[in-house]
Design a protein around this motif. Structure first.
Motif, PDB file in Angstrom:
ATOM      1  N   SER A   1       0.825  -1.215   0.000  1.00  6.92           N
ATOM      2  CA  SER A   1       0.000   0.000   0.000  1.00  6.92           C
ATOM      3  C   SER A   1       0.854   1.257   0.000  1.00  6.92           C
ATOM      4  O   SER A   1       0.535   2.249  -0.680  1.00  6.92           O
ATOM      5  CB  SER A   1      -0.943  -0.005   1.209  1.00  6.92           C
ATOM      6  N   ARG A   2       1.945   1.231   0.765  1.00  4.12           N
ATOM      7  CA  ARG A   2       2.851   2.392   0.791  1.00  4.12           C
ATOM      8  C   ARG A   2       3.415   2.667  -0.600  1.00  4.12           C
ATOM      9  O   ARG A   2       3.473   3.822  -1.054  1.00  4.12           O
ATOM     10  CB  ARG A   2       3.992   2.157   1.780  1.00  4.12           C
ATOM     11  N   LEU A   3       3.860   1.606  -1.276  1.00  4.06           N
ATOM     12  CA  LEU A   3       4.428   1.770  -2.620  1.00  4.06           C
ATOM     13  C   LEU A   3       3.377   2.259  -3.611  1.00  4.06           C
ATOM     14  O   LEU A   3       3.647   3.137  -4.453  1.00  4.06           O
ATOM     15  CB  LEU A   3       5.022   0.445  -3.105  1.00  4.06           C
ATOM     16  N   ILE A   4       2.177   1.711  -3.534  1.00  2.00           N
ATOM     17  CA  ILE A   4       1.107   2.125  -4.451  1.00  2.00           C
ATOM     18  C   ILE A   4       0.773   3.600  -4.256  1.00  2.00           C
ATOM     19  O   ILE A   4       0.641   4.367  -5.216  1.00  2.00           O
ATOM     20  CB  ILE A   4      -0.160   1.261  -4.237  1.00  2.00           C
TER      21      ILE A   4
ATOM     22  N   THR B   1      -5.034   5.793  -6.817  1.00  2.00           N
ATOM     23  CA  THR B   1      -5.572   4.432  -6.682  1.00  2.00           C
ATOM     24  C   THR B   1      -6.123   4.218  -5.269  1.00  2.00           C
ATOM     25  O   THR B   1      -5.464   4.532  -4.287  1.00  2.00           O
ATOM     26  CB  THR B   1      -4.477   3.386  -6.986  1.00  2.00           C
ATOM     27  N   ARG B   2      -7.340   3.683  -5.199  1.00  8.26           N
ATOM     28  CA  ARG B   2      -7.960   3.421  -3.895  1.00  8.26           C
ATOM     29  C   ARG B   2      -7.600   1.991  -3.455  1.00  8.26           C
ATOM     30  O   ARG B   2      -7.574   1.073  -4.287  1.00  8.26           O
ATOM     31  CB  ARG B   2      -9.475   3.558  -3.982  1.00  8.26           C
TER      32      ARG B   2
ATOM     33  N   ARG C   1      -4.919   1.458  12.288  1.00 14.43           N
ATOM     34  CA  ARG C   1      -4.372   2.819  12.420  1.00 14.43           C
ATOM     35  C   ARG C   1      -3.259   3.043  11.397  1.00 14.43           C
ATOM     36  O   ARG C   1      -3.172   4.104  10.768  1.00 14.43           O
ATOM     37  CB  ARG C   1      -3.863   3.041  13.831  1.00 14.43           C
ATOM     38  N   GLU C   2      -2.403   2.036  11.212  1.00 16.64           N
ATOM     39  CA  GLU C   2      -1.303   2.161  10.250  1.00 16.64           C
ATOM     40  C   GLU C   2      -1.856   2.266   8.831  1.00 16.64           C
ATOM     41  O   GLU C   2      -1.351   3.036   8.017  1.00 16.64           O
ATOM     42  CB  GLU C   2      -0.366   0.956  10.366  1.00 16.64           C
TER      43      GLU C   2
ATOM     44  N   ILE D   1      -1.436   5.347   6.037  1.00 17.21           N
ATOM     45  CA  ILE D   1      -0.917   5.169   4.674  1.00 17.21           C
ATOM     46  C   ILE D   1      -1.851   5.799   3.655  1.00 17.21           C
ATOM     47  O   ILE D   1      -1.423   6.281   2.603  1.00 17.21           O
ATOM     48  CB  ILE D   1      -0.727   3.661   4.376  1.00 17.21           C
ATOM     49  N   GLY D   2      -3.129   5.815   3.953  1.00 16.73           N
ATOM     50  CA  GLY D   2      -4.114   6.351   3.017  1.00 16.73           C
ATOM     51  C   GLY D   2      -5.023   5.299   2.442  1.00 16.73           C
ATOM     52  O   GLY D   2      -5.648   5.511   1.391  1.00 16.73           O
TER      53      GLY D   2
END
Length: 544
Positions: free
Chosen positions: A67-70, A77-78, A92-93, A97-98
């Motif tokens: 997810s961090r890389l995306i 991108t969702r 929470r993490e 990240i989003g």
């Protein structure tokens, strides 16, 4: 269609999600899958899916790392995370990240679809907003271009005071404050062999359009040069500098840049006219007049040329060469006049006749025989041109008279020049009558195209111009001249008329009516309707 990519290390789980949901029927495109984050990442970068569904616990690279890389490479991108751990720390993490949604396993197909649907609604709303902003930007830009043209005409005509000009320029994002000003005029044209005989409207040329785009890209954001486009594909550059020397040097550099721009444009000629440098913004009209007078020389040449309106000698572009000793003067005369009749204007006629007489030989006009020869040759050249655009001999004779009618009046140079002015001005009037008729036909074709395609969301000025085989810039100017409306104004009016008809005669929802009239975004449809009608669609329906 919203695209979906799945990352899940459990094969049974992955196959179940992939196969138990009818993705296409639900309005989604299932674009790919992978068993861990390491395999998924390069595939996601290439496919750029709208939604990534990923497990949180996987070998090699887990869902949070993926997810961090995306989010770093594809921020729009969702991401929906599937987790078997009801652990607040993970959640929470993920939020940090989003990640858009965090779902706990086990999860049914219906629950997953519901979550995807909510995420998709957000994506579509964002896409609608982006389309809204893009439409708004295009509309503002077209209005800005038209306002720039009006400002330039007022600047040249000297009808506004300096504070008014500066304030209007500032409102358009243009800084017109300078210590000196200069005008350069520029035009591209097809070489003679690429032009159709009898053609007097500016048809679409891919090579000219490509060069035009390069020119706009280079100068539209230049700090010391403002570009204005006139009817007929003429570019007018207003060059600004802190003093006369800097402005003059900037004009020299501009001409060199234009020459370099055209160096590899085979099949095209170009012409440039340089005006005098002036100190005051109210004197820009003088620079324009001198540039225009120099620019009128282009009708005397069929090679790329740069003309200096400061009193210096005209100089040819590097690609040009001419040897007067090898020219048949009869052919030259006809070529010059025909070129002017095709592309010249009444405003340029006086300058053209001056140059024509000068280049034919001012001293030769002292001879009655020479004056008669030039006049007869000119007459037949005009007749030949008018026949090529559709006039009959009787129509021509009725307008111009017979060849011998004015010969007795050619008793001095001045009266001969008056005769040349008279016959050419009448020919231009006849040409413009045909041109207006052809433009009227073109505009009618464009109108019909708009009436047939106004419901297409992506209909554009370029698309409509191509449908009638005319360059977009020329089409924009002609359309405004013929209809009194810009392309956007006309298209919007057609759409609004249809929308009002549907509001009055059907029970369709406003969003459906917007869709039928070319607005996929219901919010944008409502915005445009209220902006143009001063009332919302709902209020309009209630009023009716």
């Amino acid at each position: 269609m919203i695209s979906v990519f799945l990352v899940e290390d459990e094969i049974v789980m992955r196959e179940g999600i992939r196969n138990n949901i009818n993705w296409a029927a639900e309005g989604y495109e299932f674009v790919g899958e992978a068993g861990d984050g390491e395999l998924a990442y390069p595939m996601i970068r290439e496919l750029k899916p709208d939604i990534v569904i990923t497990d949180i616990r996987m070998p090699f690279m887990d869902g949070l790392e993926l997810s961090r890389l995306i989010k770093k490479d594809l921020p729009s991108t969702r991401i929906i995370i599937l987790s078997g751990y009801d652990d607040f720390q993970y959640a929470r993490e993920a939020i940090g990240i989003g990640v858009t949604d965090y779902l706990l396993k086990p999860i049914s197909g219906a629950q997953l679809l519901e979550a995807i649907g909510k995420v998709s609604d957000g994506i579509r709303a964002e896409q609608d907003q982006q389309r809204f902003m893009e439409r708004y930007r295009k509309e503002r830009e077209e209005n800005r271009i038209l306002e720039k043209r009006v400002l330039f005409r007022e600047l040249v005509a000297g009808v506004r005071s300096m504070p008014e000009i500066l304030d209007k320029g500032k409102s358009l994002g243009i800084n017109l404050a300078a210590g000196a000003y200069g005008i350069v005029m520029f035009q591209m044209s097809l070489c003679d062999e690429n032009q159709k005989e009898g053609e007097i409207t500016e048809s679409y040329s891919e090579s000219i359009e490509k060069a035009t785009k390069e020119l706009r890209a280079k100068y539209n954001e230049a700090e010391n040069v403002q570009v204005y486009e006139q009817l007929g594909g003429v570019f007018v550059f207003l060059v600004l500098g802190k003093d006369r020397q800097q402005t003059g040097e900037s004009m020299d550099n501009l001409l060199k840049d234009l020459e370099e721009l055209m160096a590899d444009k085979s099949g095209l000629h170009y012409y440039a006219g340089r005006g005098i440098v002036v100190d005051r913004i109210r004197e820009v009209g003088k620079s324009y007049e001198s540039a225009s007078k120099a620019f009128a020389h282009r009708f005397l040449y069929d090679t790329s040329m740069v003309f200096d309106g400061q009193g210096g000698n005209s100089h040819e572009a590097k690609s040009a060469s001419i040897n007067i000793d090898e020219i048949d003067i009869g052919k030259l005369d006809r070529r010059i006049v025909t070129g002017f009749l095709k592309n010249g204007s009444l405003e340029e006629l006086e300058h053209f006749v001056e140059d024509f007489v000068e280049n034919t030989g001012k001293g030769n006009f002292e001879s009655l025989i020479f004056r008669q020869y030039i006049s007869v040759d000119l007459y037949f050249t005009v007749v030949s041109f008018l026949e090529s655009i559709g006039y009959s001999k009787d129509e021509i004779t009725e307008k111009l008279g017979n060849i011998g009618d004015k010969q007795a009046s050619l008793d001095d140079t001045k009266r001969t020049e008056e005769y040349i002015n008279d016959i050419l001005s009448k020919a231009l009037e006849m040409r413009d009558k045909v041109s207006d008729s052809r433009y009227s036909s073109l505009i009618n074709g464009a109108r019909n195209y708009i009436y047939e395609h106004f419901s297409d969301e992506d209909i554009s000025l370029n698309q409509v111009a191509a449908s009638v085989n005319i360059s977009p810039n020329h089409f924009s100017s002609v359309f405004k001249k013929e209809t009194g409306e810009t392309f956007i104004e006309f298209l919007t009016r057609v759409r609004m008329d249809k929308a009002k008809e549907l509001l009055e005669t059907t029970d369709m929802k406003a969003a459906e009516i917007g869709y039928q009239t070319g607005y996929r975004d219901p919010h944008y449809f409502s915005y445009i309707f209220k902006k143009t009608q001063n009332i919302s669609p709902r209020q309009y329906r209630e009023k009716e």
